[in-house]
Design a protein around this motif. Structure first.
Motif, PDB file in Angstrom:
ATOM      1  N   GLU A  86       0.850  -1.189   0.000  1.00  0.00           N
ATOM      2  CA  GLU A  86       0.000   0.000   0.000  1.00  0.00           C
ATOM      3  C   GLU A  86       0.885   1.238   0.000  1.00  0.00           C
ATOM      4  OE1 GLU A  86      -3.380   2.288   2.639  1.00  0.00           O
ATOM      5  OE2 GLU A  86      -2.856   0.231   3.142  1.00  0.00           O
ATOM      6  N   TYR A  87       0.683   2.081  -0.997  1.00  0.00           N
ATOM      7  CA  TYR A  87       1.403   3.351  -1.128  1.00  0.00           C
ATOM      8  C   TYR A  87       0.407   4.472  -0.897  1.00  0.00           C
ATOM      9  CZ  TYR A  87       3.551   7.340  -3.460  1.00  0.00           C
ATOM     10  OH  TYR A  87       4.048   8.589  -3.753  1.00  0.00           O
ATOM     11  N   ARG A  88       0.727   5.395   0.002  1.00  0.00           N
ATOM     12  CA  ARG A  88      -0.165   6.519   0.289  1.00  0.00           C
ATOM     13  C   ARG A  88       0.632   7.811   0.344  1.00  0.00           C
ATOM     14  NH1 ARG A  88      -5.465   5.149   1.993  1.00  0.00           N
ATOM     15  NH2 ARG A  88      -5.766   7.337   1.557  1.00  0.00           N
ATOM     16  N   GLU A  89       0.055   8.855  -0.198  1.00  0.00           N
ATOM     17  CA  GLU A  89       0.612  10.198  -0.087  1.00  0.00           C
ATOM     18  C   GLU A  89      -0.294  10.996   0.828  1.00  0.00           C
ATOM     19  OE1 GLU A  89       0.822  11.929  -3.958  1.00  0.00           O
ATOM     20  OE2 GLU A  89       2.227  10.433  -4.697  1.00  0.00           O
ATOM     21  N   ARG A  90       0.262  11.581   1.821  1.00  0.00           N
ATOM     22  CA  ARG A  90      -0.517  12.471   2.677  1.00  0.00           C
ATOM     23  C   ARG A  90      -0.720  13.771   1.912  1.00  0.00           C
ATOM     24  NH1 ARG A  90      -2.470   8.713   5.337  1.00  0.00           N
ATOM     25  NH2 ARG A  90      -1.171   7.726   6.886  1.00  0.00           N
ATOM     26  N   THR A  91      -1.955  14.253   1.841  1.00  0.00           N
ATOM     27  CA  THR A  91      -2.219  15.451   1.045  1.00  0.00           C
ATOM     28  C   THR A  91      -1.512  16.668   1.618  1.00  0.00           C
ATOM     29  OG1 THR A  91      -4.268  15.817   2.252  1.00  0.00           O
ATOM     30  CG2 THR A  91      -4.415  14.634   0.162  1.00  0.00           C
ATOM     31  N   ALA A  92      -1.279  16.673   2.911  1.00  0.00           N
ATOM     32  CA  ALA A  92      -0.536  17.785   3.504  1.00  0.00           C
ATOM     33  C   ALA A  92       0.916  17.779   3.044  1.00  0.00           C
ATOM     34  CB  ALA A  92      -0.599  17.722   5.021  1.00  0.00           C
ATOM     35  N   ALA A  93       1.414  16.631   2.593  1.00  0.00           N
ATOM     36  CA  ALA A  93       2.796  16.533   2.133  1.00  0.00           C
ATOM     37  C   ALA A  93       3.030  17.348   0.873  1.00  0.00           C
ATOM     38  CB  ALA A  93       3.172  15.075   1.875  1.00  0.00           C
ATOM     39  N   ILE A  94       1.986  17.519   0.061  1.00  0.00           N
ATOM     40  CA  ILE A  94       2.148  18.302  -1.160  1.00  0.00           C
ATOM     41  C   ILE A  94       1.549  19.696  -1.021  1.00  0.00           C
ATOM     42  CG2 ILE A  94       2.262  16.314  -2.691  1.00  0.00           C
ATOM     43  CD1 ILE A  94      -0.696  16.737  -3.324  1.00  0.00           C
ATOM     44  N   GLY A  95       1.196  20.076   0.220  1.00  0.00           N
ATOM     45  CA  GLY A  95       0.698  21.412   0.471  1.00  0.00           C
ATOM     46  C   GLY A  95      -0.780  21.589   0.231  1.00  0.00           C
ATOM     47  N   ASN A  96      -1.517  20.490   0.130  1.00  0.00           N
ATOM     48  CA  ASN A  96      -2.953  20.549  -0.129  1.00  0.00           C
ATOM     49  C   ASN A  96      -3.685  20.080   1.124  1.00  0.00           C
ATOM     50  OD1 ASN A  96      -5.481  20.574  -1.197  1.00  0.00           O
ATOM     51  ND2 ASN A  96      -5.194  18.785  -2.498  1.00  0.00           N
ATOM     52  N   ILE A  97      -4.286  20.981   1.849  1.00  0.00           N
ATOM     53  CA  ILE A  97      -5.037  20.624   3.051  1.00  0.00           C
ATOM     54  C   ILE A  97      -6.505  20.495   2.657  1.00  0.00           C
ATOM     55  CG2 ILE A  97      -5.612  21.267   5.421  1.00  0.00           C
ATOM     56  CD1 ILE A  97      -2.611  20.927   5.003  1.00  0.00           C
ATOM     57  N   PRO A  98      -7.074  19.284   2.700  1.00  0.00           N
ATOM     58  CA  PRO A  98      -8.471  19.123   2.306  1.00  0.00           C
ATOM     59  C   PRO A  98      -9.415  19.766   3.316  1.00  0.00           C
ATOM     60  CG  PRO A  98      -7.571  17.050   3.095  1.00  0.00           C
ATOM     61  CD  PRO A  98      -6.447  18.039   3.086  1.00  0.00           C
ATOM     62  N   SER A  99     -10.591  20.152   2.840  1.00  0.00           N
ATOM     63  CA  SER A  99     -11.557  20.807   3.724  1.00  0.00           C
ATOM     64  C   SER A  99     -12.447  19.771   4.395  1.00  0.00           C
ATOM     65  CB  SER A  99     -12.398  21.797   2.934  1.00  0.00           C
ATOM     66  OG  SER A  99     -13.142  21.103   1.953  1.00  0.00           O
ATOM     67  N   ASN A 100     -12.985  20.134   5.496  1.00  0.00           N
ATOM     68  CA  ASN A 100     -13.883  19.409   6.383  1.00  0.00           C
ATOM     69  C   ASN A 100     -14.033  17.908   6.148  1.00  0.00           C
ATOM     70  OD1 ASN A 100     -14.272  21.791   7.662  1.00  0.00           O
ATOM     71  ND2 ASN A 100     -16.081  22.317   6.475  1.00  0.00           N
ATOM     72  N   TYR A 101     -14.982  17.482   5.301  1.00  0.00           N
ATOM     73  CA  TYR A 101     -15.322  16.067   5.184  1.00  0.00           C
ATOM     74  C   TYR A 101     -14.163  15.224   4.651  1.00  0.00           C
ATOM     75  CZ  TYR A 101     -17.594  11.766   3.823  1.00  0.00           C
ATOM     76  OH  TYR A 101     -17.911  10.446   3.678  1.00  0.00           O
ATOM     77  N   PHE A 102     -13.429  15.742   3.680  1.00  0.00           N
ATOM     78  CA  PHE A 102     -12.374  14.957   3.049  1.00  0.00           C
ATOM     79  C   PHE A 102     -11.051  15.061   3.799  1.00  0.00           C
ATOM     80  CE2 PHE A 102     -15.363  16.002  -0.356  1.00  0.00           C
ATOM     81  CZ  PHE A 102     -15.720  14.717  -0.715  1.00  0.00           C
ATOM     82  N   ARG A 103     -11.058  15.659   4.962  1.00  0.00           N
ATOM     83  CA  ARG A 103      -9.834  15.838   5.727  1.00  0.00           C
ATOM     84  C   ARG A 103      -9.220  14.502   6.136  1.00  0.00           C
ATOM     85  NH1 ARG A 103      -8.265  20.738   8.596  1.00  0.00           N
ATOM     86  NH2 ARG A 103     -10.124  21.479   7.560  1.00  0.00           N
ATOM     87  N   ARG A 104     -10.015  13.466   6.224  1.00  0.00           N
ATOM     88  CA  ARG A 104      -9.530  12.174   6.694  1.00  0.00           C
ATOM     89  C   ARG A 104      -8.845  11.350   5.616  1.00  0.00           C
ATOM     90  NH1 ARG A 104     -14.783  10.013   9.125  1.00  0.00           N
ATOM     91  NH2 ARG A 104     -15.677  11.597   7.789  1.00  0.00           N
ATOM     92  N   GLU A 105      -8.827  11.801   4.404  1.00  0.00           N
ATOM     93  CA  GLU A 105      -8.172  11.094   3.299  1.00  0.00           C
ATOM     94  C   GLU A 105      -8.683   9.662   3.198  1.00  0.00           C
ATOM     95  OE1 GLU A 105      -3.952  11.561   3.387  1.00  0.00           O
ATOM     96  OE2 GLU A 105      -4.124  13.562   4.209  1.00  0.00           O
ATOM     97  N   LEU A 106      -9.939   9.519   2.864  1.00  0.00           N
ATOM     98  CA  LEU A 106     -10.595   8.225   2.895  1.00  0.00           C
ATOM     99  C   LEU A 106     -10.155   7.284   1.785  1.00  0.00           C
ATOM    100  CD1 LEU A 106     -14.182   9.531   3.631  1.00  0.00           C
ATOM    101  CD2 LEU A 106     -12.549   8.600   5.249  1.00  0.00           C
ATOM    102  N   ARG A 107     -10.243   7.708   0.548  1.00  0.00           N
ATOM    103  CA  ARG A 107      -9.996   6.824  -0.592  1.00  0.00           C
ATOM    104  C   ARG A 107      -8.547   6.888  -1.047  1.00  0.00           C
ATOM    105  NH1 ARG A 107     -14.959   9.111  -3.402  1.00  0.00           N
ATOM    106  NH2 ARG A 107     -13.448  10.770  -3.484  1.00  0.00           N
TER     107      ARG A 107
END
Length: 168
Positions: A66-87
């Motif tokens: 399993e390979y995952r990129e944290r969205t904060a790693a690329i400077g993209n902070i998701p808003s409210n619902y998608f903050r948990r990086e589900l998919r």
């Protein structure tokens, strides 16, 4: 009190494409069977490996990558619902598959343990080739792990421009 041998920190530095890289083990993810932190500039990748003994194991399901990129790693902070990086994203699935295909053929037919490899990107900088660095981290991880793999592993990305091949 002396530190246990598997908790000692080992660090190796080398140059990759004119950029300094560092591979470090023994500092993070101590509960995993094996772990590596790869750093290249501001890019930081953690790769961990965990094994579990199984009675009847299928040759199709003994390896999970399993390979995952944290969205904060690329400077993209998701808003409210998608903050948990589900998919898991499509490009993350493709990188997971490239790592899986590179490693799967190395296991001997008698091996009866489930293996899970997780590669997580915690930080990155513009211009980093994350797919190649994730493959390098997982290959280095398998090389130092307690798995019965005797051959070194490597992977490259090849591209073609106007009929000429090159490496990334």
């Amino acid at each position: 009190m002396t530190a246990l041998p598997f908790f000692t920190i080992h660090q190796e530095s080398f140059s990759l494409g004119g950029v300094d890289c560092t591979i470090e083990t023994g500092k993070l993810a101590r509960r995993a069977d094996c772990s590596i932190v790869l750093r290249q500039g501001k890019t930081m990748i953690l790769a961990t490996l965990v094994t579990k003994a199984e009675e009847n194991i299928s040759r199709d399901t003994y390896l999970t990558v399993e390979y995952r990129e944290r969205t904060a790693a690329i400077g993209n902070i998701p808003s409210n619902y998608f903050r948990r990086e589900l998919r898991i994203a499509e490009h993350e699935i493709m990188i997971s598959r490239s790592i899986d295909r590179s490693l799967r053929s190395l296991f001997p037919p008698y091996y009866n343990r489930m293996v899970q490899i997780k590669v997580i990107v915690f930080g990155t900088e513009a211009g980093s080739d994350l797919a190649s660095l994730a493959l390098l981290a997982s290959c280095a991880l398998v090389s130092i792990s307690p798995l019965p793999i005797d051959t070194p592993v490597a992977g490259v990305r090849v591209f073609s421009t106007q009929g000429e091949f090159g490496l990334l």
